[in-house]
Design a protein around this motif. Structure first.
Motif, PDB file in Angstrom:
ATOM      1  N   VAL A 157      -9.936  -5.110   0.926  1.00 31.66           N
ATOM      2  CA  VAL A 157      -9.488  -3.969   0.120  1.00 31.66           C
ATOM      3  C   VAL A 157      -7.963  -3.942   0.182  1.00 31.66           C
ATOM      4  O   VAL A 157      -7.386  -3.881   1.270  1.00 31.66           O
ATOM      5  CB  VAL A 157     -10.073  -2.639   0.649  1.00 31.66           C
ATOM      6  N   GLU A 158      -7.334  -4.019  -0.993  1.00 30.82           N
ATOM      7  CA  GLU A 158      -5.878  -4.013  -1.074  1.00 30.82           C
ATOM      8  C   GLU A 158      -5.412  -2.970  -2.078  1.00 30.82           C
ATOM      9  O   GLU A 158      -6.161  -2.590  -2.974  1.00 30.82           O
ATOM     10  CB  GLU A 158      -5.349  -5.370  -1.534  1.00 30.82           C
ATOM     11  N   HIS A 159      -4.156  -2.564  -1.922  1.00 34.93           N
ATOM     12  CA  HIS A 159      -3.593  -1.616  -2.882  1.00 34.93           C
ATOM     13  C   HIS A 159      -2.865  -2.376  -3.990  1.00 34.93           C
ATOM     14  O   HIS A 159      -2.491  -3.532  -3.840  1.00 34.93           O
ATOM     15  CB  HIS A 159      -2.647  -0.633  -2.186  1.00 34.93           C
ATOM     16  N   ARG A 160      -2.706  -1.733  -5.106  1.00 38.40           N
ATOM     17  CA  ARG A 160      -1.980  -2.274  -6.253  1.00 38.40           C
ATOM     18  C   ARG A 160      -1.040  -1.207  -6.788  1.00 38.40           C
ATOM     19  O   ARG A 160      -1.349  -0.041  -6.685  1.00 38.40           O
ATOM     20  CB  ARG A 160      -2.959  -2.703  -7.363  1.00 38.40           C
ATOM     21  N   PRO A 161       0.083  -1.546  -7.345  1.00 33.10           N
ATOM     22  CA  PRO A 161       0.571  -2.905  -7.535  1.00 33.10           C
ATOM     23  C   PRO A 161       1.143  -3.469  -6.246  1.00 33.10           C
ATOM     24  O   PRO A 161       1.523  -2.733  -5.345  1.00 33.10           O
ATOM     25  CB  PRO A 161       1.676  -2.741  -8.578  1.00 33.10           C
ATOM     26  N   ILE A 162       1.196  -4.806  -6.169  1.00 30.68           N
ATOM     27  CA  ILE A 162       1.837  -5.474  -5.050  1.00 30.68           C
ATOM     28  C   ILE A 162       3.341  -5.400  -5.305  1.00 30.68           C
ATOM     29  O   ILE A 162       3.805  -5.772  -6.376  1.00 30.68           O
ATOM     30  CB  ILE A 162       1.371  -6.934  -4.937  1.00 30.68           C
ATOM     31  N   SER A 163       4.081  -4.906  -4.351  1.00 31.36           N
ATOM     32  CA  SER A 163       5.510  -4.734  -4.538  1.00 31.36           C
ATOM     33  C   SER A 163       6.236  -4.807  -3.205  1.00 31.36           C
ATOM     34  O   SER A 163       5.714  -4.374  -2.187  1.00 31.36           O
ATOM     35  CB  SER A 163       5.787  -3.373  -5.183  1.00 31.36           C
ATOM     36  N   SER A 164       7.432  -5.345  -3.226  1.00 31.89           N
ATOM     37  CA  SER A 164       8.266  -5.329  -2.026  1.00 31.89           C
ATOM     38  C   SER A 164       9.154  -4.088  -2.008  1.00 31.89           C
ATOM     39  O   SER A 164       9.856  -3.845  -1.041  1.00 31.89           O
ATOM     40  CB  SER A 164       9.119  -6.596  -1.942  1.00 31.89           C
ATOM     41  N   ASP A 165       9.095  -3.284  -3.061  1.00 29.29           N
ATOM     42  CA  ASP A 165       9.865  -2.041  -3.150  1.00 29.29           C
ATOM     43  C   ASP A 165       9.166  -0.971  -2.311  1.00 29.29           C
ATOM     44  O   ASP A 165       8.058  -0.549  -2.623  1.00 29.29           O
ATOM     45  CB  ASP A 165       9.957  -1.597  -4.609  1.00 29.29           C
ATOM     46  N   LYS A 166       9.824  -0.535  -1.240  1.00 27.59           N
ATOM     47  CA  LYS A 166       9.207   0.447  -0.346  1.00 27.59           C
ATOM     48  C   LYS A 166       9.011   1.804  -1.007  1.00 27.59           C
ATOM     49  O   LYS A 166       8.280   2.642  -0.498  1.00 27.59           O
ATOM     50  CB  LYS A 166      10.046   0.598   0.920  1.00 27.59           C
ATOM     51  N   ASN A 167       9.631   2.036  -2.144  1.00 30.95           N
ATOM     52  CA  ASN A 167       9.482   3.309  -2.850  1.00 30.95           C
ATOM     53  C   ASN A 167       8.437   3.247  -3.959  1.00 30.95           C
ATOM     54  O   ASN A 167       8.182   4.252  -4.619  1.00 30.95           O
ATOM     55  CB  ASN A 167      10.826   3.750  -3.429  1.00 30.95           C
ATOM     56  N   ALA A 168       7.841   2.092  -4.174  1.00 30.96           N
ATOM     57  CA  ALA A 168       6.830   1.947  -5.220  1.00 30.96           C
ATOM     58  C   ALA A 168       5.559   2.693  -4.813  1.00 30.96           C
ATOM     59  O   ALA A 168       5.108   2.601  -3.673  1.00 30.96           O
ATOM     60  CB  ALA A 168       6.521   0.483  -5.459  1.00 30.96           C
ATOM     61  N   ALA A 169       5.004   3.416  -5.737  1.00 30.22           N
ATOM     62  CA  ALA A 169       3.778   4.179  -5.469  1.00 30.22           C
ATOM     63  C   ALA A 169       2.548   3.288  -5.579  1.00 30.22           C
ATOM     64  O   ALA A 169       2.529   2.321  -6.333  1.00 30.22           O
ATOM     65  CB  ALA A 169       3.665   5.329  -6.453  1.00 30.22           C
ATOM     66  N   VAL A 170       1.510   3.635  -4.808  1.00 27.48           N
ATOM     67  CA  VAL A 170       0.223   2.950  -4.917  1.00 27.48           C
ATOM     68  C   VAL A 170      -0.505   3.535  -6.115  1.00 27.48           C
ATOM     69  O   VAL A 170      -0.683   4.752  -6.215  1.00 27.48           O
ATOM     70  CB  VAL A 170      -0.610   3.135  -3.630  1.00 27.48           C
ATOM     71  N   ASP A 171      -0.915   2.666  -7.037  1.00 22.21           N
ATOM     72  CA  ASP A 171      -1.602   3.112  -8.242  1.00 22.21           C
ATOM     73  C   ASP A 171      -3.117   3.163  -8.041  1.00 22.21           C
ATOM     74  O   ASP A 171      -3.766   4.114  -8.448  1.00 22.21           O
ATOM     75  CB  ASP A 171      -1.259   2.186  -9.409  1.00 22.21           C
TER      76      ASP A 171
END
Length: 75
Positions: A6-20
């Motif tokens: 189970v993984e979150h999306r989007p995959i991002s290296s931005d620590k401020n990106a929200a989990v969709d």
């Protein structure tokens, strides 16, 4: 049966990106659609018979090769 992840999306290296949303990955492919929570995704994987279910810790960096990235969550 194969293990599920189970993984979150989007995959991002931005620590401020929200989990969709969250997805269930089996044999490198996403199965079962999008889930709002890790619990929904894990429950889906359990109902489909996947075992074990590995849940990614909520991080933005996807350290898949590092064992502490995953926690086993029994069905």
């Amino acid at each position: 049966m194969a293990a599920a992840y189970v993984e979150h999306r989007p995959i991002s290296s931005d620590k401020n990106a929200a989990v969709d949303h969250h997805v269930v990955i089996v044999n490198g492919a996403s199965v079962g659609g999008k889930f709002d929570t890790q619990r929904e995704a894990k429950d889906y994987a359990c109902k489909q018979g996947y075992s074990p279910v590995h849940v990614a810790r909520e991080r933005h960096l996807q350290n898949r090769d590092i064992p502490d990235h995953w926690r086993k969550d029994p069905c």
